[in-house]
Enzyme design. Structure first.
Site, PDB file in Angstrom:
ATOM      1  N   THR A 253       0.826  -1.206   0.000  1.00 59.37           N
ATOM      2  CA  THR A 253       0.000   0.000   0.000  1.00 59.37           C
ATOM      3  C   THR A 253       0.859   1.255   0.000  1.00 59.37           C
ATOM      4  O   THR A 253       0.410   2.324  -0.423  1.00 59.37           O
ATOM      5  CB  THR A 253      -0.958  -0.023   1.204  1.00 59.37           C
TER       6      THR A 253
ATOM      7  N   TYR B 183       4.767 -12.350   4.926  1.00 59.35           N
ATOM      8  CA  TYR B 183       3.678 -11.728   4.169  1.00 59.35           C
ATOM      9  C   TYR B 183       3.306 -12.660   3.024  1.00 59.35           C
ATOM     10  O   TYR B 183       4.019 -12.757   2.032  1.00 59.35           O
ATOM     11  CB  TYR B 183       4.134 -10.363   3.664  1.00 59.35           C
TER      12      TYR B 183
ATOM     13  N   LYS C  98       1.151 -12.379   7.943  1.00 58.84           N
ATOM     14  CA  LYS C  98       0.055 -11.623   7.344  1.00 58.84           C
ATOM     15  C   LYS C  98      -0.497 -12.494   6.232  1.00 58.84           C
ATOM     16  O   LYS C  98       0.133 -12.677   5.192  1.00 58.84           O
ATOM     17  CB  LYS C  98       0.534 -10.285   6.787  1.00 58.84           C
TER      18      LYS C  98
ATOM     19  N   ILE D 175      -3.706  -6.319   9.164  1.00 64.59           N
ATOM     20  CA  ILE D 175      -2.869  -5.268   8.582  1.00 64.59           C
ATOM     21  C   ILE D 175      -3.709  -4.691   7.459  1.00 64.59           C
ATOM     22  O   ILE D 175      -3.894  -5.310   6.420  1.00 64.59           O
ATOM     23  CB  ILE D 175      -1.521  -5.809   8.094  1.00 64.59           C
TER      24      ILE D 175
END
Length: 296
Positions: free
Chosen positions: A49, A137, A166, A208
């Protein structure tokens, strides 16, 4: 840092740019202050992001330092620091730690299509290179590879500083395997805002979040409501913001959320190529929802 701290409401922070495409430090500090006021638990710049593929290493280090300094020790500061070449991922993780990151969000090696053993060895080298907690991740929709639950759990058992994952998938079977098999103190976080409620009801530890950029207080309340067993309140919050959570992905993240923040007066509508501004039709949809929610 206690591994139990890597839970709750974390924001995958956007990176604000000026029109000349330099990092807008003043806007970045405003965003940090926005999260301090809202009670966000963890702030993670330089991830997907945050447009990390378009940031130089010097910019990433500067952003991490700025966020750390602006947070004044009141919020956990993580940082995205990963890539698909293991040697480079190790260097990025070391750089992030040196810049003050208290945790590293390390993306699974993309494009290469490694085996599960290759993924294990990749994270082994990262874990052995730094002392701060590492968040695996897993985002197969972007990377083209899935980090299987067995691989995550093997890493969690073998390396004390691999303390969280995540899981940016809607694979509920894999999520259940992670939750059922994790060692004590290992956090399982979702990367899918629309799944916060069911994910946490299964025993997940938090999110998250992309939407926490726009509505940090609401995401914090949603996470806390589920954690406290107040599912009625959680359903109410989820129902109110469900459409916004979907609209944040009407086009490639982070384009929709940065447009929304522009309309909210938080930053300029500027992206680095290959990302381009939101289409007129998508802007109209986002505007309508922001108006309904009273955000503009």
């Amino acid at each position: 840092m206690s591994t139990r701290q890597l839970r709750g409401s974390a924001v995958a922070l956007v990176t604000p740019f000026h029109k000349d495409l330099t990092v807008d430090v003043e806007a970045l500090i405003r965003l940090v202050e926005f999260h301090l006021e809202a009670g966000t638990d963890i702030i993670i710049p330089c991830g997907t992001t945050g447009e990390s593929p378009t940031l130089t290493e010097a910019e990433q280090a500067s952003i991490i330092r700025t966020v750390r300094d602006a947070s004044k020790g009141r919020i956990i500061v993580g940082a995205g620091a990963g890539t698909n070449a293991t040697v480079e991922a190790v260097r990025l993780a070391k750089n992030a730690e040196a810049a003050g990151a208290e945790a590293i969000l390390s993306v699974a090696p993309y494009y290469n299509k490694p085996s599960q053993e290759g993924i294990y060895q990749h994270y082994r080298h990262v874990a052995e290179a730094v002392s701060v907690p590492i968040i695996i991740y897993n985002v197969p929709g972007r990377t083209g590879c899935n980090v299987d639950a067995a691989t995550v759990l093997r890493l969690a058992r073998d390396f004390a500083n691999i303390t969280a994952v995540k899981e940016a998938t809607d694979n509920m079977q894999q999520i259940a395997e992670l939750l059922d098999g994790r060692p004590e103190g290992f956090s399982v976080l979702t990367g899918e805002d629309p799944l916060i409620l069911p994910f946490m009801a299964m025993g997940g530890d938090g999110v998250i979040s992309v939407a926490a950029n726009q509505i940090p207080g609401a995401i914090k309340r949603l996470v806390d409501s589920v954690s406290e067993g107040n599912l009625e309140e959680a359903r109410k919050i989820n129902r109110k913001y469900r459409r916004l959570l979907r609209l944040n992905f009407i086009e490639s993240n982070p384009v929709p959320v940065k447009y929304a923040l522009t309309r909210m007066g938080m930053l300029e509508e500027t992206y680095r190529l290959p990302l381009v501004p939101l289409s007129a039709a998508s802007k109209a949809e986002m505007d309508r929802e922001l108006e309904i929610l009273g955000l503009i």
